[in-house]
Scaffold this active site. Structure first.
Site, PDB file in Angstrom:
ATOM      1  N   THR A  89      56.713  50.543  24.612  1.00 49.51           N
ATOM      2  CA  THR A  89      56.582  50.808  23.194  1.00 49.51           C
ATOM      3  C   THR A  89      56.112  49.506  22.579  1.00 49.51           C
ATOM      4  O   THR A  89      56.267  48.452  23.191  1.00 49.51           O
ATOM      5  CB  THR A  89      57.967  51.203  22.632  1.00 49.51           C
ATOM      6  OG1 THR A  89      58.421  52.322  23.353  1.00 49.51           O
ATOM      7  CG2 THR A  89      57.939  51.519  21.167  1.00 49.51           C
ATOM      8  N   ASN A  97      56.003  55.847  25.780  1.00 49.70           N
ATOM      9  CA  ASN A  97      57.303  55.927  26.451  1.00 49.70           C
ATOM     10  C   ASN A  97      57.332  54.999  27.659  1.00 49.70           C
ATOM     11  O   ASN A  97      57.865  53.912  27.585  1.00 49.70           O
ATOM     12  CB  ASN A  97      57.678  57.358  26.840  1.00 49.70           C
ATOM     13  CG  ASN A  97      59.136  57.426  27.220  1.00 49.70           C
ATOM     14  OD1 ASN A  97      59.946  56.672  26.685  1.00 49.70           O
ATOM     15  ND2 ASN A  97      59.499  58.286  28.152  1.00 49.70           N
ATOM     16  N   GLY A 100      63.443  51.352  23.797  1.00 47.91           N
ATOM     17  CA  GLY A 100      64.156  52.605  24.034  1.00 47.91           C
ATOM     18  C   GLY A 100      65.459  52.660  23.264  1.00 47.91           C
ATOM     19  O   GLY A 100      65.505  52.380  22.066  1.00 47.91           O
TER      20      GLY A 100
HETATM   21  O1  DON Z   1      60.991  57.119  21.357  1.00 47.97           O
HETATM   22  C1  DON Z   1      61.764  56.474  22.045  1.00 47.97           C
HETATM   23  O2  DON Z   1      62.883  56.170  21.677  1.00 47.97           O
HETATM   24  C2  DON Z   1      61.310  55.968  23.407  1.00 47.97           C
HETATM   25  N1  DON Z   1      60.253  56.791  23.908  1.00 47.97           N
HETATM   26  C3  DON Z   1      60.874  54.550  23.268  1.00 47.97           C
HETATM   27  C4  DON Z   1      60.560  53.922  24.586  1.00 47.97           C
HETATM   28  C5  DON Z   1      60.532  52.450  24.484  1.00 47.97           C
HETATM   29  O3  DON Z   1      60.859  51.872  23.498  1.00 47.97           O
HETATM   30  C6  DON Z   1      60.128  51.702  25.658  1.00 47.97           C
HETATM   31  N2  DON Z   1      59.930  50.299  25.335  1.00 47.97           N
HETATM   32  N3  DON Z   1      60.066  49.305  25.733  1.00 47.97           N
END
Ligand code: DON
Length: 591
Positions: free
Chosen positions: A396, A416, A488
C-alpha cells in the site's frame, strides 16, 4: 534505548540511543579540547526538522512521484492536482503498490470543508461466498492472493479521475503527463523496487505476461536500470484524453477480461464498466482540542482512530508519563477494544453497525470503563459491540499534499499484496490487485495476518471488502495536518501514534512521524513493538501487567504534511520508507 527517553528535547540517534544534552556537551568539549579545536555543540532535538516552505508540500513514497506533485503546485495547481499527479506517478515508478489496477481512499480538506472519496475495489458480479474455500470450508489463501481470481474490480482509474474532476484546477492531461512521460521515456529502478522485485520473483514468474516485463532473462532489473513501460505509457495517454473509460472500457477493458479468463479469474469487462467511486461522509471526532476527519466504512480506519482516541481521552491518557508502562498499557487496551469492534465491520450497505454507534458517548464510556488501569484484559474476554446480530503487511502507499491556500489531501492507495495478484495485464501494462483477500473468506477464522473478521465482511458480489486504510486530516486554530500510512491492520495504530505525538505532545512533524511505534489488534493477543519502542523496564512492567510482547522490524510508513497558521507548509516522509518529502517555494508569502 527507547521512545521513552527520546523526547524532542533530547538528542537521539535513528537507532534510538539517547544521551543527556549536558553529558553530550561534556563529552564533545573533552574531545574538542583533546583535538585542540573549539566546537559548538548542538543541544537541539536529534530528530531532523520537517522540510518547510511557503507554496505547498508533498510527501510520498517515491522521489519522482513527489517531484510530479511539486511540479503541479509550481504550475498553479492545488493540493488535489498534486495528489493525483503523485498517485499516477506512483502507479509507474512504484508498481508494487502505486496502481491503476487497485483502489484506495482520499480525504480532502478544501476551503475549510472535508470530503472523502471511496474508490475501494468491489467484488466482481460472479464472486461467491465460497470462492476461496476448499471442500471442507477451509480458506485457501493461494486463491485469494495469487492470480486474477484474487482481484477486486479496480477503483483507481475512476477514483483519481473523479477526485480531479471535482476539485482539480489544472487541465486533466497536465496532471496525467508526468506519469505518462516517465512510463514512455523511462525511469530508474530504485533500490526498493529492485528489492521488492527480487522478493516477489516467484509470484511474478507465475505469469509469463508479467515475467516478460519484470523478469527479463529470468532476473529482475537491478537498481539503477532505466525501465520503459510503453504499454502503460499508451494507456496513460488514452486516460489523459478519455478519462477512466480508456482503462475500464474498450480494448483495455476487453484485454483485462481476457487476461482474467485465461488465468481462472471471474473479473469481467462488465464489472469494470459498472464500478463507481462514492463520496462519503467522513468519520469526525474531536481529540485534545483538534478536529479530526478520517475514512468511514468500507474502511475501518476512521472508526478505529475515533474509538481509540475517545477511550484515551476519557481515561486522561495525556496525564500519564509519556512512554511509560501505564500510558502504553492504556493505548494497547483501547486498541484491543476498538479492533474487537472491527469484527463487526464491512461494506456500509450490509454492515450491522455504523460509526455513529461505535463512536457514541455511551459506548465509548462503557468501553473506557471496562479498562483495568493495572491489568491487561485477555482478548478472549473482550467481545465486539453487543448490539450487533451476530498481520498484515502487504503493499500500500500513502501520500499527503498541501497547497498555498491551506488545502490538503490525504490519499492511501493499494494493490494489497506486493504487485497485487502478480498478473500484469498484457497490452494494458497494469498489475491487478489481490484485494479479495481483505474479505473474510471464512468469517470468524483468522486470515493470514491474524485478523478475525465477521459476516459483514464475507465475500458477496458487488460488495466492498473491509479496509484498514486511514487517510486522516486534523485541524486546529489555523493549523492543518494530513497523514496516513500503509501497513494493513497496522495502519490505524501507526497513524494514531503519529497524530498523538503531534497533537498531544507537540512534537515537530518529523519527530511525530519518526518515533518508534507499538501495535495491538485484539487478535492475536500480543503487543508488536519496534525495536526502540520500549525501554527494558517498560517492557518488563507491561509483561507484569499481563501483556505479551513481540519485536517487529517496523510498523507502518507515515507520510505527512502540515499547514502552519502563517500559511507556511511542511512535509515529513517516514525514514522507515523510503519516502520523499518536498516543499515548493511559490504562492503567497507567509502572513
Ligand atoms: O485495505 C487494507 O487494509 C489492506 N489491503 C492494506 C494492505 C496494506 O496496507 C499493505 N501495506 N503495506
Amino acid at each position: 534505548m527507547t521512545r521513552h527517553a527520546a523526547t524532542s528535547r533530547k538528542p537521539r540517534s535513528r537507532a534510538g540511543r539517547t544521551i543527556e544534552p549536558a553529558r553530550l556537551r561534556g563529552i564533545v568539549l573533552l574531545l574538542a579540547a583533546v583535538a585542540g579545536i573549539v566546537l559548538s555543540v548542538p543541544s537541539r532535538a536529534a530528530y531532523p526538522p520537517a522540510v518547510r516552505g511557503v507554496g505547498g508540500a508533498v510527501a510520498s513514497a517515491a522521489q519522482d512521484a513527489t517531484t510530479a506533485g511539486i511540479e503541479m503546485l509550481g504550475r498553479g495547481g492545488n493540493a488535489v492536482d498534486a495528489a493525483v499527479a503523485t498517485a499516477l506517478v506512483l502507479a509507474v515508478v512504484h508498481p508494487e503498490a502505486g496502481n491503476l489496477g487497485g483502489g484506495g481512499f482520499a480525504v480532502v480538506r478544501m476551503d475549510g470543508r472535508v470530503y472523502t472519496l471511496d474508490f475501494r475495489e468491489t467484488a466482481p458480479a460472479a464472486a461467491t461466498s465460497g470462492m476461496f474455500l476448499d471442500r471442507k470450508g477451509r480458506p485457501v489463501a493461494e486463491r485469494s492472493l495469487v492470480g486474477p481470481l484474487a482481484a477486486g474490480v479496480p477503483g483507481s482509474p475512476a477514483g483519481l479521475w473523479t477526485l480531479h474532476h471535482r476539485f482539480g484546477k489544472l487541465p486533466w492531461p497536465t496532471v496525467v503527463a508526468p506519469a505518462m512521460w516517465l512510463a514512455r521515456d523511462g525511469f530508474v529502478v530504485s533500490e526498493r523496487l529492485a528489492r521488492d522485485l527480487e522478493a516477489s520473483r516467484d509470484l511474478l514468474a507465475r505469469f509469463p505476461e508479467t515475467a516478460a516485463v519484470w523478469l527479463p532473462g529470468g532476473t529482475p532489473p537491478a537498481a539503477g536500470t532505466l525501465i520503459r513501460l510503453p504499454e502503460l505509457a499508451a494507456l496513460l495517454e488514452a486516460y489523459s484524453k478519455d478519462g477512466p473509460n480508456a482503462i475500464t472500457g474498450g480494448p483495455a477493458g476487453a484485454a483485462i477480461e481476457l487476461a482474467s479468463r485465461r488465468h481462472g479469474g471471474v473479473l469481467r469487462a462488465a464489472d469494470l464498466a459498472a464500478f463507481r467511486p462514492v463520496w462519503r461522509n467522513p468519520v469526525r471526532f474531536a481529540a485534545w482540542g483538534w478536529e479530526v476527519a478520517s475514512m468511514d466504512l468500507p474502511s475501518s480506519g476512521g472508526i478505529l482512530l475515533g474509538e481509540s482516541a475517545g477511550m484515551l481521552q476519557r481515561l486522561h491518557w495525556e496525564r500519564l508519563p509519556r512512554f511509560g508502562a501505564r500510558a502504553d498499557h492504556l493505548l494497547v487496551e483501547a486498541w484491543r477494544r476498538a479492533y474487537a469492534d472491527r469484527f463487526l465491520l464491512g461494506d456500509p450497505l450490509t454492515c450491522p453497525v455504523n460509526a455513529g454507534q461505535l463512536l457514541s458517548p455511551a459506548w465509548l464510556d462503557r468501553r473506557a470503563r471496562s479498562i483495568d488501569p493495572a491489568r491487561a484484559t485477555p482478548s478472549e474476554q473482550v467481545g465486539p459491540w453487543p448490539g450487533a446480530p451476530s498481520g498484515e503487511s502487504r503493499q500500500t502507499t500513502h501520500l499527503s499534499t498541501a497547497d498555498a491556500q491551506g488545502n490538503v489531501v490525504s490519499l492511501t492507495t493499494t494493490l494489497n499484496g506486493l504487485f497485487g495478484c502478480g498478473l500484469m495485464v498484457p497490452g494494458v501494462g497494469i498489475f491487478l490487485n489481490n484485494e479479495m483477500d481483505d474479505f473474510a473468506a471464512a468469517p470468524g477464522q483468522p486470515n493470514q495476518f491474524g485478523l478475525i473478521q465477521g459476516k459483514a465482511n464475507a465475500v458477496a458480489p458487488g460488495r466492498r471488502m473491509l479496509s484498514s486504510m486511514s487517510p486522516t486530516v486534523a485541524w486546529k486554530n489555523g493549523q492543518v495536518i494530513a497523514l496516513g500510512s500503509p501497513g494493513g491492520s497496522r495502519i490505524p495504530t501507526a497513524t494514531l501514534q503519529a497524530l498523538l505525538n503531534f497533537i498531544v505532545y507537540d512534537d515537530g512533524l518529523q519527530a511525530a512521524v519518526d518515533r518508534p511505534r507499538l501495535h495491538h489488534q485484539w487478535q492475536p493477543d500480543r503487543i508488536d513493538a519496534e525495536p526502540d519502542a520500549l525501554a527494558p523496564e517498560t517492557a518488563d512492567a507491561l509483561r507484569r501487567m499481563g501483556h505479551r510482547i513481540r519485536i517487529v522490524p517496523r510498523l507502518g510508513r507515515v507520510n505527512a504534511v502540515r499547514v502552519l497558521p502563517d500559511s507556511r507548509v511542511e512535509a515529513a516522509a517516514d525514514p522507515r520508507g523510503p519516502g520523499f518529502a518536498r516543499v515548493v517555494a511559490i504562492g503567497r508569502s507567509p502572513r
